[in-house]
Design a protein around this motif. Structure first.
Motif, short mmCIF file in Angstrom:
data_model
loop_
_atom_site.label_atom_id
_atom_site.label_comp_id
_atom_site.label_asym_id
_atom_site.label_seq_id
_atom_site.Cartn_x
_atom_site.Cartn_y
_atom_site.Cartn_z
N ASP A 1 12.34 6.93 -7.52
CA ASP A 1 13.30 5.86 -7.80
C ASP A 1 13.15 4.70 -6.80
N GLU A 2 13.96 3.67 -7.03
CA GLU A 2 13.87 2.44 -6.25
C GLU A 2 14.14 2.68 -4.76
N ASP A 3 15.04 3.61 -4.45
CA ASP A 3 15.35 3.88 -3.04
C ASP A 3 14.11 4.38 -2.29
N VAL A 4 13.32 5.22 -2.95
CA VAL A 4 12.10 5.72 -2.32
C VAL A 4 11.08 4.59 -2.16
N GLU A 5 10.96 3.76 -3.19
CA GLU A 5 10.08 2.60 -3.08
C GLU A 5 10.46 1.73 -1.89
N GLN A 6 11.74 1.46 -1.76
CA GLN A 6 12.21 0.59 -0.68
C GLN A 6 11.98 1.22 0.69
N ALA A 7 12.17 2.54 0.78
CA ALA A 7 11.95 3.22 2.06
C ALA A 7 10.49 3.12 2.49
N LEU A 8 9.57 3.34 1.54
CA LEU A 8 8.15 3.26 1.87
C LEU A 8 7.72 1.82 2.14
N ASP A 9 8.31 0.89 1.40
CA ASP A 9 8.06 -0.53 1.65
C ASP A 9 8.48 -0.88 3.08
N ALA A 10 9.66 -0.42 3.49
CA ALA A 10 10.17 -0.71 4.84
C ALA A 10 9.28 -0.09 5.91
N TYR A 11 8.82 1.14 5.65
CA TYR A 11 7.91 1.79 6.59
C TYR A 11 6.65 0.94 6.77
N GLY A 12 6.00 0.59 5.66
CA GLY A 12 4.75 -0.17 5.73
C GLY A 12 4.94 -1.55 6.32
N ARG A 13 6.01 -2.23 5.94
CA ARG A 13 6.24 -3.59 6.42
C ARG A 13 6.45 -3.62 7.94
N ALA B 1 12.49 4.50 8.84
CA ALA B 1 12.43 4.42 7.37
C ALA B 1 11.96 5.72 6.74
N LEU B 2 11.29 6.55 7.54
CA LEU B 2 10.83 7.86 7.04
C LEU B 2 11.95 8.91 7.08
N GLY B 3 13.11 8.53 7.62
CA GLY B 3 14.20 9.48 7.81
C GLY B 3 14.59 10.29 6.59
N PRO B 4 14.67 9.69 5.39
CA PRO B 4 15.11 10.45 4.22
C PRO B 4 14.13 11.50 3.73
N PHE B 5 12.90 11.46 4.22
CA PHE B 5 11.87 12.35 3.67
C PHE B 5 11.83 13.67 4.43
N PRO B 6 11.45 14.75 3.74
CA PRO B 6 11.45 16.06 4.40
C PRO B 6 10.36 16.16 5.46
N ALA B 7 10.65 16.97 6.47
CA ALA B 7 9.68 17.20 7.54
C ALA B 7 8.43 17.88 6.98
N GLY B 8 7.30 17.60 7.59
CA GLY B 8 6.05 18.21 7.16
C GLY B 8 4.88 17.44 7.73
N LYS B 9 3.68 17.86 7.37
CA LYS B 9 2.47 17.25 7.91
C LYS B 9 2.37 15.77 7.55
N ALA B 10 2.74 15.43 6.32
CA ALA B 10 2.61 14.03 5.89
C ALA B 10 3.54 13.13 6.69
N LYS B 11 4.78 13.55 6.83
CA LYS B 11 5.75 12.73 7.58
C LYS B 11 5.32 12.60 9.04
N SER B 12 4.87 13.69 9.64
CA SER B 12 4.42 13.65 11.04
C SER B 12 3.22 12.73 11.20
N ALA C 1 0.83 -1.21 0.00
CA ALA C 1 0.00 0.00 0.00
C ALA C 1 0.87 1.25 0.00
N CYS C 2 1.96 1.20 0.75
CA CYS C 2 2.86 2.36 0.80
C CYS C 2 3.72 2.45 -0.46
N ARG C 3 4.22 1.33 -0.91
CA ARG C 3 5.17 1.31 -2.02
C ARG C 3 4.57 1.82 -3.33
N ILE C 4 3.31 1.49 -3.57
CA ILE C 4 2.72 1.88 -4.86
C ILE C 4 2.62 3.40 -5.00
#
Length: 337
Positions: free
Chosen positions: A202-214, A312-323, A191-194
């Protein structure tokens, strides 16, 4: 520095409100798709599907798709149909699970199989699976199709694996974690990866979101395992001790069995084989779980996986979505308290 679990402070408890508010407009579009696509000229299909889809679920998995798309500043609308596909996959698995488990309650309501019978529940589940694949095909991305179809297969594998492990009290922790990684966490991850696929990252972002969701999915399931023995029917929306009576060997049982005396182990063997399922037996099981620290340690493991999700959310910029995504992890863990 990445956030850590329990940094909200004493002023309020973790909540899904931030993620709900973040995706509210998008979720309205998703709900429209869901309502449209669960329709059929066969009246029983929307009646039965609607009983579960409108039955008080949090829509957590589709909300994750929407929130991850917001995290990536995706400006389009492809994620609406795909989030609906995710919800259909989830609902189909619930319909099938309730038949397999012989469940009588879900979200505090009678299950569809109790009302309409097992055959109808299975077939409507099949219908919803089919609808989910129609939505994927309409999206047109082979990569999305690959991710969600693979997740569907892995979920089924996990359910079969759990069935074969049922009543097998010698199941080890690694095996069990593999089961829940498949049956629960695979759909969270997909659900996160798609979202990264539709946002063309890119693949790194896919993997980060996959790791978050998993990791969130594993934490979520471990908390469910703990509260089956440590909560009320009202809080859980199902019968207290259902896992115990069904002979489901979950992590608290695995830990208590490993730490128990010979007498304790004999109790667990009898209980998981279906020989001791009375209320007094459940009370004794709960005492053994608490005395051995099995419930506390299951929650501690959930917190570890929750922290991995937040990291796993570490690489993403701070903001409402990340919080909001980080607080969704906090909420999943806080259900145990």
């Amino acid at each position: 520095m990445s956030a850590t679990i329990h940094q909200l402070g004493p002023s309020r408890s973790p909540s899904l409100d931030p993620i709900i508010q973040l995706v509210a407009a998008d979720l309205n579009h998703v709900n429209t798709v869901i309502l449209e696509r669960m329709q059929s000229k066969v009246a029983l299909i929307p009646e039965l599907a609607g009983h579960l889809i409108a039955g008080g679920g949090k829509r957590m998995r589709p909300m994750l798709t929407l929130a991850c798309a917001r995290l990536l500043d995706y400006p389009g609308s492809r994620h609406h149909k795909l989030a609906a596909a995710v919800e259909f996959i989830h609902t189909a698995t619930l319909l099938h699970d309730d038949v397999v488990d012989g469940s009588g309650l879900r979200r505090g309501r009678r299950t569809a199989n109790i009302i309409w019978g097992n055959p109808a529940s299975i077939l409507v589940g099949d219908f919803l699976f089919s609808r989910s694949f129609e939505l994927m095909v309409e999206d047109g991305s082979v990569k999305v199709l690959r991710i969600l179809s693979r997740a569907s297969a892995v979920i089924a594998e996990g359910e079969v694996d759990q069935l074969t492990a049922q009543r097998q009290v010698e199941t080890d922790e690694d095996h069990y974690l593999g089961i829940i990684s498949a049956k629960t966490a695979a759909l969270f991850a997909a659900a996160c990866r798609i979202a990264a696929v539709v946002a063309e990252r890119d693949e790194d972002v896919e993997q980060a979101l996959d790791a978050y969701g998993r990791n969130l999915g594993i934490a979520f399931q471990l908390i469910d395992d703990a509260i089956d023995y440590a909560s009320s029917a009202e809080a859980m929306g199902k019968g207290v001790g259902d896992d115990f009576r069904d002979g489901k060997v979950t992590l608290p049982v695995i830990l208590a069995f490993a730490r128990g005396s010979d007498e304790d182990r004999n109790f667990w063997r009898e209980a998981m084989s279906g020989g001791r399922i009375d209320d007094e037996d459940l009370a004794h099981a709960t005492r053994l779980l608490r005395q051995s620290g099995a419930i506390d340690d299951t929650i501690a493991r959930a917190r570890t996986y929750g922290q991995r999700a937040i990291d796993a959310l570490g690489p993403f910029p701070a903001g409402k979505a990340k919080s909001a995504l980080a607080e969704a992890v906090e909420f999943a863990i806080s259900r145990a308290y």
